[in-house]
Design a protein around this motif. Structure first.
Motif, PDB file in Angstrom:
ATOM      1  N   GLN A 131       0.821  -1.251   0.013  1.00 12.96           N
ATOM      2  CA  GLN A 131       0.152  -0.091  -0.049  1.00 12.96           C
ATOM      3  C   GLN A 131       1.064   1.085   0.033  1.00 12.96           C
ATOM      4  N   PHE A 133       0.794   4.689   0.395  1.00 15.14           N
ATOM      5  CA  PHE A 133      -0.157   5.973   0.727  1.00 15.14           C
ATOM      6  C   PHE A 133       0.944   7.078   1.175  1.00 15.14           C
ATOM      7  N   SER A 134       1.553   6.691   2.357  1.00 19.61           N
ATOM      8  CA  SER A 134       2.344   7.710   3.289  1.00 19.61           C
ATOM      9  C   SER A 134       3.603   8.141   2.410  1.00 19.61           C
ATOM     10  N   GLY A 139       1.742  11.866   6.319  1.00 18.99           N
ATOM     11  CA  GLY A 139       1.633  10.705   6.949  1.00 18.99           C
ATOM     12  C   GLY A 139      -0.098  10.932   7.300  1.00 18.99           C
ATOM     13  N   SER A 140      -0.102  11.577   8.614  1.00 15.06           N
ATOM     14  CA  SER A 140      -1.490  11.734   8.995  1.00 15.06           C
ATOM     15  C   SER A 140      -2.039  12.838   8.235  1.00 15.06           C
ATOM     16  N   TRP A 164       7.633   3.844   4.300  1.00 16.03           N
ATOM     17  CA  TRP A 164       6.826   3.052   5.474  1.00 16.03           C
ATOM     18  C   TRP A 164       5.879   1.891   4.605  1.00 16.03           C
ATOM     19  N   SER A 166       4.586  -1.306   3.829  1.00 16.80           N
ATOM     20  CA  SER A 166       4.754  -2.609   4.382  1.00 16.80           C
ATOM     21  C   SER A 166       4.857  -3.661   3.336  1.00 16.80           C
ATOM     22  N   ILE A 376       0.497   3.354  15.267  1.00 19.51           N
ATOM     23  CA  ILE A 376       0.889   4.544  14.264  1.00 19.51           C
ATOM     24  C   ILE A 376       0.190   3.890  12.971  1.00 19.51           C
ATOM     25  N   THR A 380      -2.650   6.940  13.155  1.00 21.51           N
ATOM     26  CA  THR A 380      -2.286   7.110  14.602  1.00 21.51           C
ATOM     27  C   THR A 380      -3.369   6.996  15.605  1.00 21.51           C
ATOM     28  N   GLU A 382      -4.127   9.126  17.919  1.00 22.66           N
ATOM     29  CA  GLU A 382      -4.270  10.498  18.188  1.00 22.66           C
ATOM     30  C   GLU A 382      -5.518  10.952  16.722  1.00 22.66           C
ATOM     31  N   ASN A 386      -9.497  11.718  17.011  1.00 27.01           N
ATOM     32  CA  ASN A 386     -10.101  12.611  16.026  1.00 27.01           C
ATOM     33  C   ASN A 386     -11.473  12.293  15.289  1.00 27.01           C
TER      34      ASN A 386
END
Ligand SMILES: Cc1cc2nc3c(=O)[nH]c(=O)nc-3n(C[C@H](O)[C@H](O)[C@H](O)COP(=O)(O)OP(=O)(O)OC[C@H]3O[C@@H](n4cnc5c(N)ncnc54)[C@H](O)[C@@H]3O)c2cc1C
Length: 398
Positions: A131, A133-134, A139-140, A164, A166, A376, A380, A382, A386
């Protein structure tokens, strides 16, 4: 929801239980396979062979429609499938991202040609997916991504970098988010491409984590040519594909993850029974018992929440933002269980796999270190909080 099996469900349960009894790997697993790591040739082969077996038995993706190689399983059949996988201590498949994310996205948004070309090798494990994406600066805030794709004739030309990623070192293909219209508002100028990682111009550089595995990579794209027919959905409408993918990652995957956390719980109980503490089994120590009871209760809570996510998928055809709640819960629970196991296993618990002094093939120290990434990856904690605050509870933006 009624949790008692109907006669048809009981038949389905008996069928998968019998199949797993005959086919699930028993006894010693190769090196890293106990830790769940897919890195390392023996572990990779073990997980590939297992996925091939599931595929041949028709069990690789029970929720997918029958026409694409699944079983079109009902909500309860999916629950039963995962319960039986946990009960049999069955390992995970090799193509985690292909089955859990790319397949459902193609089934929902892909062209018929894409479905015919990609779904079968995803199921059999012959085509491993990652994947993309980041990025280093996205990232976020994923919509800030800057990897560019320019349409030249019937090909996109891709330039940029992902990070990142994977399974980057073992993957054949990547689901890639790219910017196709830099002049549009940032959520609108993004598209989603299916990219062959063996294409000229792709460079993959493994990144070593604190577990010692290079599970993820940096992936560089230097004038990589991607056929136009590998676009998923409409041009510049990649954000909706990204959201669908992330919801599958947080909601749908949570149910499959339940298999893993139930297995961690049962191994944790087993470890406590085998470990001595103050002259008796750790299982009899009141403080440890209290911590184990808490883990047990929380695993049951994670299970009911997983069922809630599944119910949402079955009703709306898509996981909802409630998956974010499950993601925060199981990731933090897994970290607590891994920490408790490491405390129980004492100093030898810190010895990594491959050493004769190691406890349980080094699975606890590996699991403890790997679990730090759980809060993460896939967004994440956080960010999940949200989402729950704004989209589930309807609170104002902070
Ligand atoms: C094990 C692992 C596997 C991964 N696999 C993949 C993969 O296969 N493919 C892929 O594309 N990516 C993958 N990722 C990347 C992952 O999705 C990102 O790391 C994650 O989204 C966070 O982005 P970031 O690292 O850029 O951190 P940042 O976005 O820079 O965040 C830094 C910190 O700031 C906090 N923060 C940021 N914004 C807010 C906000 N609005 N409110 C509150 N707090 C905020 C974050 O919570 C975090 O603590 C993986 C990550 C890990 C750890």
């Amino acid at each position: 929801m009624d949790f008692k099996d109907t006669p048809e469900e009981a038949k389905f349960r008996a069928e998968i239980r019998e199949w797993l009894r005959k086919n699930a790997p028993k006894g010693k697993r190769p090196g890293g396979a106990w830790t769940g790591s897919l890195i390392g040739e023996d572990s990779l082969k073990f997980h590939k062979d297992w996925q091939k077996k599931l595929y041949e038995g028709g069990w690789a993706a029970v929720a997918w429609p029958k026409e694409y190689g699944g079983r079109g399983a009902s909500l309860m059949e999916q629950v039963i499938f995962y319960e039986e996988m946990a009960r049999a201590c069955a390992p995970s498949v090799v193509n985690v991202i292909g089955i859990a994310l790319v397949g459902p996205v193609l089934i929902g948004h892909g062209t018929e040609e894409q479905k015919q070309r990609f779904l079968k090798p995803i199921l059999s494990g012959d085509m491993i997916w990652s994947q993309g994406f980041s990025e280093p600066n996205a990232g976020s805030d994923l919509a800030s991504l800057s990897t560019r794709a320019v349409l030249e004739g019937d090909h996109f030309v891709v330039n940029g970098q992902k990070v990142w990623t994977s399974f980057g070192t073992i993957a054949d293909w990547i689901l890639l988010l790219v910017r196709t219209d830099p002049s549009a508002p940032k959520h609108r100028g993004i598209s989603c491409l299916l990219v062959d990682l063996h294409s000229p111009g792709v460079t993959i550089r493994p990144l070593v984590q604190m577990t010692g595995d290079a599970e993820f990579s940096e992936v560089f794209f230097d004038n990589v040519r991607v056929p136009q027919q590998n676009l998923v959905g409409a041009l510049n409408d990649g954000w909706s594909i990204a959201i669908a993918t992330l919801m599958h990652e947080r909601g749908g995957v949570a149910v499959a993850i339940q298999v893993q956390i139930e297995q961690v719980l049962s191994s944790l109980f087993d470890l406590a029974r085998r470990t001595g503490k103050n002259g008796r089994s750790a299982m009899e120590d009141p403080r440890i018992r209290q911590e184990l009871a808490r883990c047990y209760a929380e695993v049951q809570i994670a299970r009911w929440n997983g069922y809630r996510s599944l119910t949402k998928i079955v009703k709306d055809g898509m996981p909802g933002p409630e998956g974010s709640f499950g993601k925060v819960f199981w990731t933090e629970l897994n970290q607590r269980m891994q920490e408790l196991a490491l405390n129980l296993s004492g100093v030898f618990g810190l010895v990594p796999s491959g050493d004769p002094l190691t406890v349980d093939s080094g699975r606890w120290v590996y699991g403890y270190l790997r679990s730090r990434g759980n809060t993460i990856e896939g967004g994440t904690s956080e960010i999940q909080r949200n989402i729950v605050a704004e989209r589930v509870l309807g609170l104002p933006k902070g």
